[in-house]
Design an enzyme around this catalytic site. Sequence first.
Site: not given
Ligand code: GLN
Length: 207
Positions: A78, A169, A171
């Site tokens: 992410c 995610h 995890e």
């Molecule tokens: N929206 C976040 C970003 O742009 C990432 C979201 C996440 O890690 N769940 O950094």
Amino acid sequence: MKIGVLALQGAVAEHIRSITRAGAEGVPIKKVEELATIDGLIIPGGESTTIGKLMRKYDFMEAIRDFSAQSKPIFGTCAGLIVLAERIQGDEEAHLKLMDITVARNAFGRQRESFETDLSVVGIEETIRAVFIRAPLILSVGAGVEILSTYKDEIVTARQGHLLVASYHPELTDDYRLHAYFVDMVREQASSFKNSYSRRHLDSEAT
Ligand code: GLN
């Protein structure tokens, strides 16, 4: 075998739990010196702008680039995916610029800010459970990047040699198979390093 989780911000404890379940030791990484003690690194989800700022503040940028230059595996999930990317769509300055991908942040729109789905991933039997939270997606990849999964035709998992990224995610579920995939990458890298080291060592003894 030890895998570190960058512990500046984000989902650290959950990654450590999944690493343990996948059969390796997981440790939080708070200082650059600790990078020398691990064989692989996970950059977790959270907020990429914040993680990027803290990485600059605590001298992690060069240290992680060095870590990568030694071909030690890195897994970004992410926000961690955004941090590894060479290019971020829009004006935003990229962070580590290690992986030949262009990413879009918060790419799933307001209606679908967070959702769960089952994904097929190349190299993993059967689907894995994936949780997307304000997730980025990969708009394009360079020639050396292998696409491992897509969701509605959008790229959400990819690998470039020793670098692995996922938009979601892994995890946050009990499904630790993507962590097991990464643990395998780390194990292979650690053993190829050991082999080439002992070969060099034998060669130098022979001369
Ligand atoms: N929206 C976040 C970003 O742009 C990432 C979201 C996440 O890690 N769940 O950094």
